[in-house]
Design a protein around this motif. Structure first.
Motif, PDB file in Angstrom:
ATOM      1  N   TYR A 124      49.946  35.068  40.565  1.00  0.00           N
ATOM      2  CA  TYR A 124      50.345  35.323  41.946  1.00  0.00           C
ATOM      3  C   TYR A 124      49.930  36.707  42.452  1.00  0.00           C
ATOM      4  N   CYS A 125      49.790  37.662  41.558  1.00  0.00           N
ATOM      5  CA  CYS A 125      49.633  39.054  41.991  1.00  0.00           C
ATOM      6  C   CYS A 125      48.251  39.641  41.732  1.00  0.00           C
ATOM      7  N   SER A 126      47.434  39.002  40.892  1.00  0.00           N
ATOM      8  CA  SER A 126      46.123  39.556  40.558  1.00  0.00           C
ATOM      9  C   SER A 126      45.287  39.776  41.820  1.00  0.00           C
ATOM     10  N   GLY A 127      44.703  40.957  41.915  1.00  0.00           N
ATOM     11  CA  GLY A 127      43.902  41.317  43.080  1.00  0.00           C
ATOM     12  C   GLY A 127      44.700  41.992  44.173  1.00  0.00           C
ATOM     13  N   PHE A 128      46.031  41.997  44.037  1.00  0.00           N
ATOM     14  CA  PHE A 128      46.889  42.570  45.070  1.00  0.00           C
ATOM     15  C   PHE A 128      47.853  43.611  44.496  1.00  0.00           C
ATOM     16  N   GLY A 129      47.493  44.152  43.345  1.00  0.00           N
ATOM     17  CA  GLY A 129      48.333  45.157  42.735  1.00  0.00           C
ATOM     18  C   GLY A 129      47.766  45.607  41.413  1.00  0.00           C
ATOM     19  N   ILE A 130      48.612  46.226  40.591  1.00  0.00           N
ATOM     20  CA  ILE A 130      48.202  46.777  39.305  1.00  0.00           C
ATOM     21  C   ILE A 130      49.133  46.226  38.230  1.00  0.00           C
ATOM     22  N   GLU A 141      51.117  55.606  37.848  1.00  0.00           N
ATOM     23  CA  GLU A 141      50.210  56.740  38.098  1.00  0.00           C
ATOM     24  C   GLU A 141      48.953  56.268  38.808  1.00  0.00           C
ATOM     25  N   SER A 142      48.435  55.115  38.385  1.00  0.00           N
ATOM     26  CA  SER A 142      47.234  54.571  39.012  1.00  0.00           C
ATOM     27  C   SER A 142      47.483  54.199  40.465  1.00  0.00           C
ATOM     28  N   MET A 143      48.693  53.755  40.778  1.00  0.00           N
ATOM     29  CA  MET A 143      49.013  53.343  42.142  1.00  0.00           C
ATOM     30  C   MET A 143      48.883  54.492  43.124  1.00  0.00           C
ATOM     31  N   PHE A 144      49.188  55.706  42.704  1.00  0.00           N
ATOM     32  CA  PHE A 144      49.032  56.852  43.599  1.00  0.00           C
ATOM     33  C   PHE A 144      47.592  56.973  44.083  1.00  0.00           C
ATOM     34  N   GLY A 145      46.641  56.722  43.189  1.00  0.00           N
ATOM     35  CA  GLY A 145      45.240  56.846  43.561  1.00  0.00           C
ATOM     36  C   GLY A 145      44.664  55.615  44.221  1.00  0.00           C
ATOM     37  N   ARG A 146      45.253  54.437  43.956  1.00  0.00           N
ATOM     38  CA  ARG A 146      44.666  53.188  44.454  1.00  0.00           C
ATOM     39  C   ARG A 146      45.456  52.571  45.607  1.00  0.00           C
ATOM     40  N   TYR A 147      46.510  53.234  46.029  1.00  0.00           N
ATOM     41  CA  TYR A 147      47.362  52.635  47.059  1.00  0.00           C
ATOM     42  C   TYR A 147      46.562  52.246  48.302  1.00  0.00           C
ATOM     43  N   ALA A 148      45.754  53.161  48.829  1.00  0.00           N
ATOM     44  CA  ALA A 148      45.028  52.894  50.080  1.00  0.00           C
ATOM     45  C   ALA A 148      44.085  51.708  49.911  1.00  0.00           C
ATOM     46  N   GLU A 149      43.417  51.641  48.769  1.00  0.00           N
ATOM     47  CA  GLU A 149      42.497  50.528  48.480  1.00  0.00           C
ATOM     48  C   GLU A 149      43.245  49.198  48.456  1.00  0.00           C
ATOM     49  N   LEU A 150      44.379  49.169  47.780  1.00  0.00           N
ATOM     50  CA  LEU A 150      45.140  47.933  47.674  1.00  0.00           C
ATOM     51  C   LEU A 150      45.818  47.564  48.994  1.00  0.00           C
ATOM     52  N   LYS A 151      46.255  48.559  49.707  1.00  0.00           N
ATOM     53  CA  LYS A 151      46.906  48.302  50.997  1.00  0.00           C
ATOM     54  C   LYS A 151      45.952  47.575  51.943  1.00  0.00           C
ATOM     55  N   ARG A 152      44.667  47.904  51.864  1.00  0.00           N
ATOM     56  CA  ARG A 152      43.690  47.278  52.761  1.00  0.00           C
ATOM     57  C   ARG A 152      43.522  45.792  52.494  1.00  0.00           C
ATOM     58  N   VAL A 153      43.774  45.327  51.256  1.00  0.00           N
ATOM     59  CA  VAL A 153      43.558  43.910  50.949  1.00  0.00           C
ATOM     60  C   VAL A 153      44.815  43.069  51.140  1.00  0.00           C
ATOM     61  N   MET A 154      45.958  43.705  51.364  1.00  0.00           N
ATOM     62  CA  MET A 154      47.209  42.938  51.436  1.00  0.00           C
ATOM     63  C   MET A 154      47.227  41.890  52.555  1.00  0.00           C
ATOM     64  N   PRO A 155      46.569  42.116  53.714  1.00  0.00           N
ATOM     65  CA  PRO A 155      46.567  41.045  54.728  1.00  0.00           C
ATOM     66  C   PRO A 155      45.949  39.736  54.239  1.00  0.00           C
ATOM     67  N   ALA A 156      45.172  39.786  53.162  1.00  0.00           N
ATOM     68  CA  ALA A 156      44.546  38.570  52.633  1.00  0.00           C
ATOM     69  C   ALA A 156      45.435  37.845  51.623  1.00  0.00           C
ATOM     70  N   TYR A 157      46.631  38.357  51.362  1.00  0.00           N
ATOM     71  CA  TYR A 157      47.502  37.696  50.383  1.00  0.00           C
ATOM     72  C   TYR A 157      47.781  36.268  50.866  1.00  0.00           C
ATOM     73  N   PRO A 158      47.516  35.259  50.027  1.00  0.00           N
ATOM     74  CA  PRO A 158      47.459  33.882  50.547  1.00  0.00           C
ATOM     75  C   PRO A 158      48.731  33.051  50.439  1.00  0.00           C
ATOM     76  N   HIS A 159      49.754  33.520  49.721  1.00  0.00           N
ATOM     77  CA  HIS A 159      50.818  32.608  49.315  1.00  0.00           C
ATOM     78  C   HIS A 159      51.941  32.509  50.351  1.00  0.00           C
ATOM     79  N   SER A 160      51.627  31.806  51.428  1.00  0.00           N
ATOM     80  CA  SER A 160      52.597  31.569  52.504  1.00  0.00           C
ATOM     81  C   SER A 160      53.271  30.212  52.309  1.00  0.00           C
ATOM     82  N   SER A 161      54.413  30.048  52.944  1.00  0.00           N
ATOM     83  CA  SER A 161      55.095  28.751  52.882  1.00  0.00           C
ATOM     84  C   SER A 161      54.277  27.665  53.572  1.00  0.00           C
ATOM     85  N   ASP A 162      53.503  28.018  54.590  1.00  0.00           N
ATOM     86  CA  ASP A 162      52.652  27.020  55.245  1.00  0.00           C
ATOM     87  C   ASP A 162      51.644  26.435  54.260  1.00  0.00           C
TER      88      ASP A 162
END
Length: 339
Positions: free
Chosen positions: A260-266, A278-299
C-alpha cells in the motif's frame, strides 16, 4: 442486483471494516442495487461474508447461516468471502481456523492484500482475487494539508481504532522516548490518535481520543508525515487515510504495508525507524510531490467489488455448476452448527 452484506454499520469512530462497508453500501445504492443486512429475502443474488465471528455485534450473519440459506431457501445466490483478518495480526490462535472453515461454501474469495493469499485462511478451492482497500478521498483530501517548510518541527501522526500492542507500540514507545532528548524534541512532534493498550500512557507524545470522518481528516492534515508500524497488518485503512491526506508515509516492512505504501514513503525494518526518519528530512519535498498520485480511494475499491459482482452474475451458471455444498459432509455440518 440484490446483495446481503453481513455487517452492522457502527456510528462514530470504528475500525477499517466499518469504513469499507459504508463505502461499498453507498456505491451499491448509488447505482440502484438493493442492499440487505440479513438473509431474510429468498431472492438474494450476492451474499458478502465479512467476518466468521457471527456472535460479534457488528456481524449480522455468519458462514453457518449462509450455508443453511443456500441449502434450504435459495441455491442460486452466489457467495463472496472478503478476508481481512488473520492470527498473525494480533498473535491470536483461532482466527485463521475460523476463516478457513467459513470459506467452505463460498464461490469467490477476495483478499484485501496479496500477502494474505499465502496464509492458511482459505480452502484454496474457489476463484480468488485481491481488491485493495481504499478510503474516502472526499473526506481525506490533499487540499487540507500544508507543506513542511523545513524549519519548523516535523510533525508525525498515526491513528488506530484497535489498541493492540502489535499496532506498532514498540516503535511508538521508542518514538515517545526519543522526544525526551532535547535534540529530537526540537526537530519532531508525534501525535497518536485512537485507542491505547490497557494501562499504556505516552510520556512526551501528544494523545487524542479516537476521531473519525471530517474531524479526523482535519486533524491528520495538521501534520506532515504519517507513521505506521503495524506488525502483520492485513491491510488497514489508517495509512491510506494518512496518505490520501497528503502525508508521506514512514512504514514498517510488514504485512500489507509495503503493497500500500511503496513509492509514497520510506520503509523501515523492525523497530529501527530512526534511519528512515532521518531520511525523511531530506526526502520530504520529493515525496510530498508524488502524494497526489496515491491511488487507494474508496471509489477505486468499490469499482473493483462492483465489477466482481457483475462478472459473477454473468457467470452464475458456470459458478453454480462447480459448487458442491456437501462435498465434505462433516465440514458442512460443522459450519451449520458452529458457524
Amino acid at each position: 442486483m440484490k446483495i446481503a452484506i453481513g455487517y452492522h454499520l457502527q456510528s462514530g469512530p470504528w475500525g477499517g471494516g466499518n469504513q469499507f462497508a459504508r463505502s461499498l453500501i453507498r456505491a451499491l445504492e448509488a447505482r440502484g442495487d438493493s442492499v440487505r443486512y440479513d438473509l431474510e429475502d429468498g431472492d438474494l443474488d450476492i451474499i458478502l461474508l465479512t467476518d466468521p465471528r457471527w456472535r460479534s455485534p457488528n456481524v449480522s450473519f455468519g458462514a453457518g447461516a449462509i450455508l443453511r440459506y443456500l441449502s434450504r431457501r435459495n441455491p442460486r445466490a452466489l457467495v463472496v468471502h472478503r478476508i481481512n483478518e488473520c492470527d498473525e495480526r494480533k498473535g491470536t490462535h483461532n482466527m485463521n481456523r475460523l476463516l478457513r472453515w467459513a470459506n467452505y461454501a463460498v464461490d469467490y474469495t477476495v483478499f484485501i492484500a496479496s500477502w494474505l493469499e499465502d496464509l492458511d485462511v482459505w480452502q484454496r478451492s474457489s476463484p480468488h482475487d485481491v481488491i485493495l482497500n481504499g478510503a474516502d478521498a472526499t473526506i481525506f483530501r490533499q487540499s487540507l494539508n500544508t507543506h513542511w517548510d523545513g524549519q519548523q518541527r516535523l510533525k508525525l501522526v498515526t491513528h488506530h481504532w484497535g489498541g493492540n500492542h502489535m499496532k506498532g507500540f514498540d516503535v511508538f514507545t521508542r518514538l515517545d522516548r526519543l522526544l525526551a532528548e532535547p535534540t529530537w524534541r526540537d526537530r519532531i512532534e508525534f501525535t497518536y490518535i485512537g485507542n491505547l493498550p490497557a494501562g499504556y500512557r505516552f510520556q512526551y507524545a501528544n494523545y487524542l481520543s479516537p476521531l473519525n470522518g471530517e474531524q479526523l481528516a482535519r486533524e491528520l492534515a495538521k501534520h506532515h508525515v504519517y507513521i505506521t508500524a503495524s506488525v502483520n497488518e492485513p491491510a488497514g485503512m489508517h495509512h491510506i487515510e494518512g496518505a490520501l491526506s497528503g502525508l508521506p508515509v514512514l512504514y514498517r516492512n510488514s504485512g500489507a504495508l509495503p503493497e500500500y505504501c511503496s513509492g509514497f514513503g520510506i520503509e523501515f525494518v523492525g523497530d529501527d525507524f530512526i534511519p528512515a526518519l532521518e531520511s525523511m528530512f531530506g526526502r520530504y519535498a520529493e515525496l510530498k510531490r508524488v502524494m497526489p498520485a496515491y491511488p487507494h480511494s474508496s471509489d477505486r475499491m468499490c469499482a473493483g467489488y462492483l465489477a466482481l459482482f457483475d462478472s459473477m452474475l454473468a457467470q452464475r451458471q458456470q459458478l453454480l455448476s462447480v459448487r458442491r455444498l456437501w462435498r465434505a459432509p462433516l465440514a458442512a455440518m460443522r459450519n451449520m452448527v458452529l458457524m
